[in-house]
Design a protein around this motif. Structure first.
Motif, short mmCIF file in Angstrom:
data_model
loop_
_atom_site.label_atom_id
_atom_site.label_comp_id
_atom_site.label_asym_id
_atom_site.label_seq_id
_atom_site.Cartn_x
_atom_site.Cartn_y
_atom_site.Cartn_z
N MET A 164 72.44 39.31 5.53
CA MET A 164 73.40 38.24 5.80
C MET A 164 72.71 36.89 5.89
O MET A 164 73.14 35.98 6.61
N TYR A 165 71.64 36.70 5.09
CA TYR A 165 70.89 35.45 5.16
C TYR A 165 71.70 34.26 4.67
O TYR A 165 71.69 33.18 5.28
N ASN A 166 72.41 34.44 3.52
CA ASN A 166 73.16 33.31 2.95
C ASN A 166 74.28 32.83 3.88
O ASN A 166 74.47 31.62 4.08
N GLU A 167 74.97 33.82 4.41
CA GLU A 167 76.05 33.44 5.33
C GLU A 167 75.51 32.75 6.59
O GLU A 167 76.06 31.76 7.08
N ALA A 168 74.36 33.29 7.02
CA ALA A 168 73.77 32.65 8.21
C ALA A 168 73.30 31.25 7.91
O ALA A 168 73.39 30.34 8.75
N ARG A 169 72.76 31.08 6.60
CA ARG A 169 72.32 29.74 6.23
C ARG A 169 73.49 28.76 6.20
O ARG A 169 73.37 27.59 6.68
N ARG A 170 74.63 29.21 5.66
CA ARG A 170 75.81 28.36 5.65
C ARG A 170 76.25 28.02 7.08
O ARG A 170 76.58 26.87 7.40
N GLN A 171 76.23 29.02 7.90
CA GLN A 171 76.60 28.80 9.29
C GLN A 171 75.63 27.83 9.97
O GLN A 171 76.01 27.01 10.80
N LEU A 172 74.33 27.94 9.53
CA LEU A 172 73.35 27.03 10.11
C LEU A 172 73.62 25.59 9.71
O LEU A 172 73.43 24.65 10.49
N ARG A 173 74.02 25.40 8.41
CA ARG A 173 74.36 24.04 7.99
C ARG A 173 75.53 23.48 8.82
O ARG A 173 75.51 22.31 9.26
N GLU A 174 76.55 24.32 9.03
CA GLU A 174 77.67 23.86 9.84
C GLU A 174 77.21 23.51 11.27
O GLU A 174 77.64 22.50 11.84
N GLU A 175 76.33 24.38 11.78
CA GLU A 175 75.84 24.10 13.13
C GLU A 175 75.01 22.83 13.19
O GLU A 175 75.05 22.07 14.16
N SER A 176 74.26 22.57 12.05
CA SER A 176 73.48 21.32 12.03
C SER A 176 74.41 20.09 12.02
O SER A 176 74.14 19.08 12.67
N GLN A 177 75.50 20.19 11.23
CA GLN A 177 76.45 19.09 11.24
C GLN A 177 77.06 18.87 12.63
O GLN A 177 77.21 17.74 13.10
N LEU A 178 77.40 20.00 13.22
CA LEU A 178 77.94 19.87 14.59
C LEU A 178 76.91 19.26 15.54
O LEU A 178 77.25 18.46 16.42
N ARG A 179 75.60 19.63 15.31
CA ARG A 179 74.57 19.06 16.16
C ARG A 179 74.45 17.56 15.96
O ARG A 179 74.30 16.78 16.92
N GLN A 180 74.58 17.12 14.67
CA GLN A 180 74.55 15.68 14.41
C GLN A 180 75.72 14.96 15.11
O GLN A 180 75.55 13.87 15.68
N ASP A 181 76.89 15.59 15.03
CA ASP A 181 78.05 15.00 15.73
C ASP A 181 77.79 14.89 17.24
O ASP A 181 78.11 13.87 17.88
N MET A 182 77.21 15.96 17.77
CA MET A 182 76.90 15.94 19.21
C MET A 182 75.89 14.85 19.53
O MET A 182 76.00 14.15 20.56
N GLU A 183 74.89 14.68 18.61
CA GLU A 183 73.90 13.63 18.86
C GLU A 183 74.54 12.24 18.82
O GLU A 183 74.21 11.36 19.63
N ASN A 184 75.43 12.04 17.86
CA ASN A 184 76.14 10.75 17.81
C ASN A 184 76.94 10.49 19.09
O ASN A 184 76.93 9.39 19.64
N GLU A 185 77.62 11.53 19.53
CA GLU A 185 78.37 11.39 20.79
C GLU A 185 77.44 11.09 21.95
O GLU A 185 77.76 10.27 22.83
N LEU A 186 76.24 11.76 21.91
CA LEU A 186 75.28 11.48 22.98
C LEU A 186 74.79 10.05 22.94
O LEU A 186 74.59 9.41 23.98
N VAL A 187 74.57 9.53 21.67
CA VAL A 187 74.15 8.11 21.56
C VAL A 187 75.22 7.19 22.13
O VAL A 187 74.91 6.21 22.84
N VAL A 188 76.50 7.48 21.80
CA VAL A 188 77.59 6.66 22.34
C VAL A 188 77.62 6.73 23.86
O VAL A 188 77.78 5.72 24.56
N GLN A 189 77.41 7.95 24.38
CA GLN A 189 77.40 8.09 25.83
C GLN A 189 76.24 7.33 26.46
O GLN A 189 76.37 6.74 27.54
N VAL A 190 75.06 7.37 25.76
CA VAL A 190 73.90 6.65 26.30
C VAL A 190 74.18 5.15 26.34
O VAL A 190 73.84 4.44 27.30
N SER A 191 74.79 4.62 25.25
CA SER A 191 75.13 3.19 25.23
C SER A 191 76.13 2.85 26.34
O SER A 191 75.99 1.83 27.03
#
Length: 606
Positions: free
Chosen positions: A297-324
Motif C-alpha cells: 500500500m505504498y502508493n496509497e500511503a504516498r498519496r495520503q502523505l501528500r494530502e497530509e503535507s498539504q494539511l500541514r502547510q495549512d496548519m502552518e499558515n494558520e499558526l503563522v496567522v495566530q503568531v501574528s
C-alpha cells in the motif's frame, strides 16, 4: 338714626378694655417691679380680659351631655401651626390639677405670658382664618381687625417678667369678672401721662434691641442650616467613596474568578493532549508490529502523505496567522500596561492578570511546538515505514480515521482557545472603561470637596465678622441708652418746673374767680335788701282778690306772690313767662317788677 351693629359695639368695648388692661399692667409693673406674681391684681384682670376676648363669637359645640363652649380648642390648634408651642401644650396636658378645658386654656395663657410669646402664638392663629372659622363666628373679635390690634398690643408685654405658679392654682373654678374700678380716672392722671411718655420711650428702646436680637438669631440659624447641609453633603460623598471602594473589591473578585476559570480551561486542554499522546503511542506500537505489511500500500500511503503535507502547510499558515495575532495582542497589552502604571494602585491586580494571560499564551505556543515536533517525528516514522506500507493497508485505514478524529479534536481545542482569548480581551476592555469612569468620578468628588471646604471657610469668616458687628452694636446701644437716661432726667426737671408754674397760675386764677364771685353776690344781696325795705307781704286772709282783675281767688284762680314788690296776682293775670336754664319749665314773672312769682294757697281752699 342708623342702628349700630351690637357685635361691632361689643368688639369695640373689648378692644378698649384690652387697651386699658395692657396699659395699666405695663405702668403698674414698671412702677412696682418688672417681675410679677400670680396674686398681682392687674395681672389677674389682664387674664380675665383676654379670656373674654377669646370667648367673643365662639361657636357652641354639642356633646353627649350638654353644649360645650370653651377656648381650649383654638388654643390647642397653635401646637400644629407653631412647633415651639408643643412644649406648652404638653406641659398643660400633664398638669394633675386641671380637669376642665377652660382650666387648661387659662394655664396655657399664663405659660405663654411667661415665655413672652403670647403675641407670636395668637398672630399664627389670626393668620389662619380658615381654621379659626371652625371655632368662631364670622363676626367674632378674633376674625376681625380688632384681633390683629390686640395682638399688636400684646407685643408690649415683653417688657414684663412674670413668675407664675400654675401647678398649685385652682384654675377650673375661677370666676372671670372684670373689675372696672381699676380703670377709672383719678387725680394722679397728670403724673401718669409723664410716666406713659417715659414708658413709651423705654419700650421703644427695648423693642428696637429685641428686633436686632431676632434678626441676629435668624442669621445665625440660617448659617447653622448651611453648616448642617454641608455636613450632610460630606457624609454623602464619604458614602459614595465607600461604594466605589466596594465596587473595586468586587471587580478584583471577578478577576480572581476569571483566573480560576482560565486554570480550569488549561487543565482540560492538558488532559486532551495527554489522551492524544497516549493514542499516538499506541498507534506507533501498532505501526512497529505491522511494518511488514505496508509495502503493498505504498502508493496509497504516498498519496495520503501528500494530502497530509498539504494539511500541514495549512496548519502552518494558520499558526503563522495566530503568531501574528499573538504579537499584536502583546503590543496592545504593553500599551495597556503603560496606561495602567500611570493610574491608581488598585489596577495592579489587572496587570498581574495580563501577565498570567501572557504566560498562558506562551504555554499554548510551546504546546503547539510540541505538537509540531510530534508531527515531524510522525513524518520520519512514515519515511521509515514506506517500505512496509503494502502490508498494512487495512491498518492504515483505521489509523487514518483515528488521525482525522485527533485533528478534529485539535481544531476544536484551538477554536475554544481563540474564543477564550476574544472573551478575555473584551472583558479587559470593559474593565478599563469602568476604571476610567471611576477615576473621573473620583476627580469630580475631590474638586467638590475642595469647593465645599473653601465655602465653609468663607462662612466661618462671615460668622466672625457678624459677631464683631454685634459686639459693636451692643456697645453703641449701651451708649445711646446712657445718653437717653441723662436726657430723660433733664426732661423730668424741666417738666417739674413747668408743673410748679402751672399750679401757681391755676391757684391765682381760682382765687381771682372766687373773689369776683363773692363781690357779685354781695352786690346782689345789697340790691335785694334795698328793694325789700318798706314793703310787707300781705297775709293770706287779707289777700282775697286779685290786684289787676279784682276777682276772688278760687281753685281755678290760684294766688301768685311776687318776691320783690309783694303784690298778689291770679294765674290768669300773671301770663308773663321766662325760660331759665336751671329749670325745665318756664317761670311766671311779675308784670310790674318782672320778679319771679311764688304760688300760694287761697284762703277758701284747704
Amino acid at each position: 338714626l342708623a342702628v349700630k351693629d351690637p357685635t361691632a359695639v361689643e368688639r369695640a368695648n373689648l378692644l378698649n378694655m384690652a387697651k386699658l388692661s395692657i396699659k395699666g399692667l405695663i405702668e403698674s409693673a414698671l412702677s412696682f417691679g418688672r417681675t410679677l406674681d400670680s396674686d398681682y391684681p392687674p395681672l389677674q384682670q389682664f387674664f380675665v380680659v383676654m379670656e373674654h376676648c377669646l370667648k367673643h363669637g365662639l361657636k357652641v359645640r354639642k356633646s353627649f351631655l350638654s353644649y360645650n363652649k370653651t377656648i381650649w380648642g383654638p388654643l390647642e390648634l397653635v401646637e400644629k401651626l407653631y412647633p415651639e408651642a408643643e412644649e406648652i401644650a404638653a406641659s398643660v396636658r400633664d398638669l394633675p390639677g386641671l380637669k376642665t378645658p377652660l382650666g387648661r386654656a387659662r394655664a396655657w395663657l399664663r405659660l405663654a405670658l411667661m415665655q413672652k410669646k403670647m403675641a407670636d402664638y395668637l398672630r399664627c392663629l389670626i393668620i389662619q382664618r380658615d381654621l379659626l372659622s371652625e371655632f368662631y363666628e364670622y363676626h367674632a373679635l378674633m376674625m376681625e381687625e380688632e384681633g390683629a390690634v390686640i395682638v399688636g398690643l400684646l407685643v408690649g408685654l415683653n417688657v414684663i417678667d412674670a413668675n407664675l405658679c400654675v401647678k398649685g392654682e385652682d384654675l377650673d373654678s375661677q370666676v372671670g369678672v372684670i373689675d372696672f374700678s381699676m380703670y377709672l380716672k383719678s387725680d394722679d392722671d397728670t403724673g401718669g401721662k409723664e410716666r406713659n411718655v417715659q414708658i413709651a420711650a423705654i419700650l421703644d428702646q427695648k423693642n428696637y434691641v429685641e428686633e436686632l436680637n431676632r434678626q441676629l438669631n435668624s442669621t445665625v440659624s440660617s448659617l447653622h442650616a448651611r453648616v448642617d447641609s454641608l455636613e450632610k453633603s460630606n457624609t454623602k460623598l464619604i458614602e459614595e467613596l465607600a461604594i466605589a471602594k466596594n465596587n473595586i473589591i468586587k471587580l478584583q473578585e471577578e478577576n480572581h474568578q476569571l483566573r480560576s476559570e482560565n486554570t480550569l480551561i488549561l487543565m482540560k486542554t492538558q488532559h486532551h493532549l495527554e489522551a492524544t499522546k497516549v493514542d499516538v503511542e499506541a498507534e506507533l506500537q501498532t505501526y512497529k508490529h505491522s511494518r511488514q505489511g505496508l509495502d503493498e500500500m505504498y502508493n496509497e500511503a504516498r498519496r495520503q502523505l501528500r494530502e497530509e503535507s498539504q494539511l500541514r502547510q495549512d496548519m502552518e499558515n494558520e499558526l503563522v496567522v495566530q503568531v501574528s495575532m499573538k504579537h499584536e495582542i502583546e503590543l496592545a497589552m504593553k500599551l495597556l500596561e503603560k496606561d495602567i502604571h500611570e493610574k491608581q494602585d488598585t489596577l495592579i491586580g489587572l496587570r498581574q492578570q495580563l501577565d498570567e494571560v501572557k504566560a498562558i499564551n506562551m504555554e499554548m505556543y510551546q504546546k503547539l511546538q510540541v505538537s509540531e515536533d510530534a508531527t515531524k517525528e510522525k513524518n520520519e516514522i512514515i519515511g521509515r515505514l514506506e517500505d512496509k506500507t503494502n502490508q498494512i493497508n487495512a491498518t492504515m485505514k483505521q489509523l487514518e480515521q483515528r488521525l482525522q478524529q485527533a485533528e478534529k479534536a485539535q481544531m476544536e481545542a484551538e477554536a475554544e482557545d481563540e474564543k477564550l482569548k476574544q472573551e478575555y480581551v473584551n472583558k479587559s476592555e470593559s474593565l478599563q472603561n469602568e476604571l476610567s469612569q471611576k477615576e473621573k468620578q473620583l476627580l469630580q468628588l475631590e474638586t467638590d470637596l475642595k469647593i465645599e471646604k473653601e465655602w465653609r471657610q468663607t462662612l466661618e469668616d462671615d460668622l466672625q465678622k457678624e459677631k464683631e458687628t454685634v459686639s459693636h452694636l451692643r456697645i453703641e446701644t449701651q451708649e445711646i441708652i446712657n445718653l437717653k437716661k441723662e436726657f430723660l432726667k433733664l426732661q423730668e426737671k424741666n417738666k417739674q418746673l413747668k408743673r410748679i408754674c402751672q399750679d401757681q397760675e391755676a391757684a391765682l386764677q381760682e382765687l381771682a374767680s372766687k373773689l369776683s364771685e363773692s363781690k357779685l353776690k354781695i352786690e346782689d344781696i345789697k340790691e335785694a335788701n334795698k328793694a325789700l325795705q318798706g314793703q310787707v307781704w300781705l297775709k293770706d286772709k287779707e289777700a282775697t282778690h286779685c290786684k289787676l282783675c279784682e276777682k276772688e281767688f278760687s281753685l281755678s284762680k290760684r294766688k301768685h306772690h311776687c318776691r320783690n314788690c309783694g303784690e298778689i296776682f291770679c294765674n290768669a293775670c300773671s301770663d308773663n313767662e321766662l325760660p331759665l336754664p336751671s329749670s325745665p319749665k318756664p317761670v311766671r314773672v311779675c308784670d310790674s317788677c318782672h320778679a319771679i312769682l311764688i304760688q300760694r294757697c287761697s284762703s277758701n281752699v284747704p
